[in-house]
Design a protein around this motif. Structure first.
Motif, short mmCIF file in Angstrom:
data_model
loop_
_atom_site.label_atom_id
_atom_site.label_comp_id
_atom_site.label_asym_id
_atom_site.label_seq_id
_atom_site.Cartn_x
_atom_site.Cartn_y
_atom_site.Cartn_z
N GLY A 88 0.80 -1.21 0.00
CA GLY A 88 0.00 0.00 0.00
C GLY A 88 0.83 1.27 0.00
N VAL A 89 2.09 1.15 -0.39
CA VAL A 89 2.99 2.31 -0.46
C VAL A 89 3.03 2.81 -1.90
CG1 VAL A 89 5.40 3.05 -0.27
CG2 VAL A 89 4.41 1.55 1.48
N GLN A 90 2.81 4.10 -2.09
CA GLN A 90 2.83 4.70 -3.42
C GLN A 90 4.27 4.92 -3.87
OE1 GLN A 90 0.10 5.22 -5.36
NE2 GLN A 90 1.51 5.78 -7.02
N LEU A 91 4.65 4.26 -4.94
CA LEU A 91 5.99 4.40 -5.50
C LEU A 91 5.84 4.62 -6.99
CD1 LEU A 91 8.91 4.16 -4.28
CD2 LEU A 91 8.98 1.85 -5.21
N ASP A 92 6.48 5.67 -7.50
CA ASP A 92 6.31 6.04 -8.90
C ASP A 92 7.65 6.09 -9.62
OD1 ASP A 92 3.44 6.53 -8.65
OD2 ASP A 92 4.01 8.32 -7.52
N LEU A 93 7.60 6.05 -10.96
CA LEU A 93 8.82 6.18 -11.74
C LEU A 93 9.55 7.48 -11.39
CD1 LEU A 93 7.93 4.94 -15.34
CD2 LEU A 93 9.46 3.86 -13.69
N GLU A 94 8.79 8.53 -11.12
CA GLU A 94 9.41 9.81 -10.78
C GLU A 94 10.26 9.73 -9.52
OE1 GLU A 94 7.50 10.62 -14.12
OE2 GLU A 94 6.53 9.63 -12.43
N ASP A 95 9.93 8.79 -8.63
CA ASP A 95 10.74 8.61 -7.42
C ASP A 95 12.16 8.18 -7.78
OD1 ASP A 95 8.77 9.30 -5.51
OD2 ASP A 95 7.86 7.33 -5.73
N TRP A 96 12.29 7.41 -8.86
CA TRP A 96 13.63 6.99 -9.29
C TRP A 96 14.42 8.17 -9.82
CZ3 TRP A 96 15.73 2.13 -8.75
CH2 TRP A 96 14.85 1.16 -8.24
N SER A 97 13.77 9.09 -10.49
CA SER A 97 14.45 10.30 -10.96
C SER A 97 14.77 11.22 -9.79
CB SER A 97 13.58 11.04 -11.97
OG SER A 97 13.37 10.25 -13.12
N ARG A 98 13.80 11.40 -8.91
CA ARG A 98 13.95 12.34 -7.79
C ARG A 98 15.04 11.91 -6.82
NH1 ARG A 98 11.50 12.24 -2.80
NH2 ARG A 98 10.14 10.52 -3.45
N ILE A 99 15.13 10.61 -6.56
CA ILE A 99 16.05 10.13 -5.52
C ILE A 99 17.33 9.54 -6.11
CG2 ILE A 99 16.31 8.49 -3.62
CD1 ILE A 99 13.14 8.67 -3.47
N GLY A 100 17.18 8.81 -7.22
CA GLY A 100 18.33 8.08 -7.75
C GLY A 100 19.27 8.93 -8.58
N ARG A 101 18.71 9.85 -9.41
CA ARG A 101 19.56 10.63 -10.31
C ARG A 101 20.53 11.51 -9.53
NH1 ARG A 101 18.55 10.88 -15.58
NH2 ARG A 101 20.82 11.11 -15.58
N GLY A 102 21.76 11.59 -10.04
CA GLY A 102 22.79 12.36 -9.38
C GLY A 102 23.57 11.59 -8.34
N THR A 103 23.17 10.35 -8.09
CA THR A 103 23.88 9.51 -7.13
C THR A 103 25.05 8.81 -7.82
OG1 THR A 103 21.81 9.08 -5.94
CG2 THR A 103 23.67 7.64 -5.46
N PRO A 104 26.25 8.93 -7.29
CA PRO A 104 27.38 8.25 -7.92
C PRO A 104 27.33 6.74 -7.68
CG PRO A 104 28.09 9.36 -5.92
CD PRO A 104 26.66 9.76 -6.14
N THR A 105 27.69 5.98 -8.72
CA THR A 105 27.87 4.54 -8.55
C THR A 105 29.27 4.31 -8.00
OG1 THR A 105 26.37 3.97 -10.36
CG2 THR A 105 27.98 2.31 -9.74
N ILE A 106 29.35 3.79 -6.78
CA ILE A 106 30.65 3.63 -6.12
C ILE A 106 31.07 2.17 -5.98
CG2 ILE A 106 30.51 5.83 -4.91
CD1 ILE A 106 29.65 4.30 -2.40
N VAL A 107 30.19 1.24 -6.38
CA VAL A 107 30.55 -0.19 -6.33
C VAL A 107 31.04 -0.61 -7.72
CG1 VAL A 107 29.72 -2.52 -5.89
CG2 VAL A 107 28.92 -0.63 -4.47
N ASP A 108 32.28 -1.04 -7.79
CA ASP A 108 32.95 -1.35 -9.07
C ASP A 108 32.76 -2.84 -9.38
OD1 ASP A 108 34.57 -1.52 -11.29
OD2 ASP A 108 36.21 -0.38 -10.42
N LEU A 109 31.56 -3.20 -9.79
CA LEU A 109 31.24 -4.61 -10.07
C LEU A 109 30.74 -4.77 -11.50
CD1 LEU A 109 31.49 -5.31 -7.02
CD2 LEU A 109 29.40 -6.64 -7.24
N MET A 110 31.01 -5.94 -12.07
CA MET A 110 30.42 -6.30 -13.35
C MET A 110 28.88 -6.34 -13.19
SD MET A 110 32.81 -9.47 -14.58
CE MET A 110 34.61 -9.44 -14.40
N PRO A 111 28.12 -5.93 -14.22
CA PRO A 111 28.56 -5.63 -15.57
C PRO A 111 29.03 -4.21 -15.79
CG PRO A 111 26.19 -5.55 -15.48
CD PRO A 111 26.64 -5.98 -14.11
N SER A 112 28.81 -3.30 -14.81
CA SER A 112 29.22 -1.92 -15.00
C SER A 112 30.72 -1.74 -14.81
CB SER A 112 28.47 -1.01 -14.01
OG SER A 112 27.07 -1.09 -14.21
N GLY A 113 31.31 -2.53 -13.90
CA GLY A 113 32.71 -2.36 -13.53
C GLY A 113 33.54 -3.62 -13.68
#
Length: 580
Positions: free
Chosen positions: A288-313
């Motif tokens: 019953g928690v409202q979660l929207d795609l915009e929450d991913w933009s609002r909270i996630g964007r601008g966050t650095p990826t600091i874990v150097d793991l495959m497939p990204s690292g």
């Protein structure tokens, strides 16, 4: 632990002296259970997804035994039960097709049985969201025990990642840079121990999501499957769930909006799978928690990826655990003020910050400083536009930077069979600047929304040294995969979304920074095409019966979590009426 006598659900079965209580206890006693086990002890369900057809979870028999020991030690009584195990590696058409089915199994098994709290034994990709979805709809005390990742893969003296190596080596075979024999020689060493994929694929991502949500003990996400500390964690989780049952620490007290916001930020920091977008939405919906795609933009964007793991690292889950695991990541985020809600409650009764504030980081190459990230902005990028009115996503940390802003002509595949047939054609009209478009692979179109969005490139371009292109579809992709891949286009083609009417040669613009996905066709032309498409539709006979009929008729779109419409919401764990 509370000294008050707990009010336990199981008492409705075992706590009476009437005919029904006598029968329930009598039937259970045919397993050799003594009388004192029914006298007010919490009954702890161990919800097990063990299956030899789910190789990632095939070691769960022993792990469940460790949970049992913990439950007994803390004064509870464990009862293990099986639920549908949807393994990613073997199940066709895709394990996502049965995620909701598994969640229904879990929900009804918990609600219909004398269970006061439950340990969720999860591992392979869809088992984690499925079990959390089912338990959330019941809102019982629950704790997650993950099976853990495999040991590092080994091939030609180097570490290789399960899943990721498949995509890499397969493309190299098509490009002619390695032989088929060399490709197949990686098979034995890629998956050389029990456990889930050892990359930051969907299994490891969802394990991290569970830990950052607070529904597991610290370090649950990363301890390798065959490390003895995995057994210790299972034992301690068995002890803790008894306390949770007596405290009445239900999932609704942990799975709050704040917990989901912590998880979104964590996903960006670890370079997590795009599949987390769909699964977190589905779990939140059950709570019953409202979660929207915009929450991913609002909270996630601008966050650095600091874990150097495959497939990204570069590294794998073994190194991640040895470096300090998720607690080290959460501490680093918290000290920088990037943990949205450090006071969020977790399964051990402490706040998320209390659990991680002293967590060590033993390897700054694997878990990097914030000022030396793998990717400066690693958050999932949400796209909208006339091609994706209800959204689409792209994972910048797995993409080619130069392609995140791109304009190209569409090379269109109507379905997966069309793609497989034409992609190998040397006469295919395609260049490195083209955009590959795949239709009819969404929730309804390829029932289950298979992980086929990371389309392999045309062999004739691979032979020229091209390693990435923009790809767009209504499908998903494996968390172990990589590339500039736009996924989860909603509405999907099968549901009449604009993707359905993209034509060969149409120009498409991708602007990741601006969150835009635009088909360069006028509104009038798009309306005309969609009307013609709708008039030409005929029912697919394969959708007419069985579970597939239920799925296609009731599944929600990607932006809504792909749950069934009738499963959204928390129905609670009220005791069903007896039938005796």
């Amino acid at each position: 632990m509370s000294t008050d006598k707990p009010k336990l659900r199981s008492a409705a079965w075992f706590g009476t002296t009437d005919k029904n209580g006598m029968m329930y206890r009598s039937w259970m006693k045919n397993q050799g259970i003594p009388e004192h086990e029914f006298q007010g002890k919490p009954i702890i369900g161990i919800c097990n997804t063990w299956s030899e057809l789910t190789p990632c979870n095939a070691h769960f028999r022993e792990l469940a035994e460790r949970v049992r020991r913990g439950v007994f030690e803390a004064g509870g009584y464990p009862v293990e039960f099986p639920v549908f195990s949807n393994g990613e590696s073997n199940l066709r058409p895709t394990a996502m097709f049965t995620r909701n089915l598994a969640s229904m199994d879990v929900e009804e098994a918990i609600r219909g049985n004398p269970i006061d709290a439950v340990v969720l034994m999860v591992g392979c990709d869809k088992t984690t969201p499925a079990l959390l979805m089912g338990a959330a709809s019941c809102d019982v005390p629950a704790i997650v025990v993950t099976g853990g990742p495999m040991l590092n893969g080994k091939h030609h003296g180097k570490d290789i990642g399960s899943g990721t190596a498949v995509w890499q080596l397969s493309e190299q075979v098509k490009a002619g840079t390695i032989t088929l024999h060399e490709f197949l020689s990686a098979e034995q060493g890629m998956s050389r121990s029990a456990g889930t994929c050892n990359t930051m694929g969907t299994a490891s991502t969802m394990a991290c999501m569970a830990e950052s949500l607070g529904v597991s003990l610290p370090h649950n996400a990363a301890i390798p499957a065959v490390d003895s500390r995995r057994k210790v964690l299972a034992h301690m989780s068995g002890m803790r769930i008894v306390e949770m049952a007596l405290e009445g620490l239900t999932l609704s007290k942990i799975l709050t909006k704040e917990a989901f916001e912590n998880a979104i930020r964590t996903n960006a920091a670890i370079g997590g799978s795009t599949n987390a977008v769909i699964h977190l939405k589905a779990i939140a919906g059950r709570m019953g928690v409202q979660l929207d795609l915009e929450d991913w933009s609002r909270i996630g964007r601008g966050t650095p990826t600091i874990v150097d793991l495959m497939p990204s690292g570069r590294f794998l889950m073994e190194e991640f655990y040895y470096a300090g695991g998720l607690p080290a990541v959460l501490r680093r985020l918290g000290e920088a003020g990037l943990l949205p809600h450090p006071d969020a409650l977790t399964a051990n009764g402490k706040s998320l910050w209390e659990n991680v504030k002293d967590a060590p980081n033993y390897n700054a190459e694997v878990i990097r400083p914030l000022d030396k990230p793998l990717i400066a902005d690693g958050g999932i990028c949400v796209l909208r536009g006339n091609l994706a009115p209800r959204g689409a996503v792209i994972k910048p940390s797995a993409a080619t930077k130069e392609l995140l802003q791109h304009r190209g002509r569409a090379v269109v595949f109507e379905n997966l069979d069309d793609y497989k047939k034409r992609i190998v054609d040397p006469d295919l009209d395609v260049t490195k600047d083209s955009i590959l478009v795949l239709k009819n692979c969404g929730p309804k179109g390829y029932p289950g929304m298979a992980e086929v969005g990371n389309m392999g490139l045309p062999p004739k371009l691979l032979e020229q040294g091209i390693t990435d292109m923009v790809r767009i579809s209504d499908a998903r992709m494996s968390g172990t995969a990589y590339g500039t891949v736009v996924l989860h286009v909603a509405p999907e083609a099968r549901a009449g979304g604009p993707l359905a009417v993209v034509q060969e040669g149409d120009w498409i613009e991708l602007d990741s920074a601006g969150g835009r996905l635009h088909l360069e066709v006028s509104d009038e032309e798009l309306k005309t095409r969609l009307a013609a498409w709708a008039a030409a539709q005929v029912p697919d006979p394969a959708d007419a019966s069985g579970y597939r009929n239920l799925y296609v008729e009731r599944v929600l779109q990607a932006d809504e979590g792909c749950d069934f419409d009738f499963l959204v919401g928390c129905r609670g764990a009220g005791v069903p009426k007896h039938s005796h």
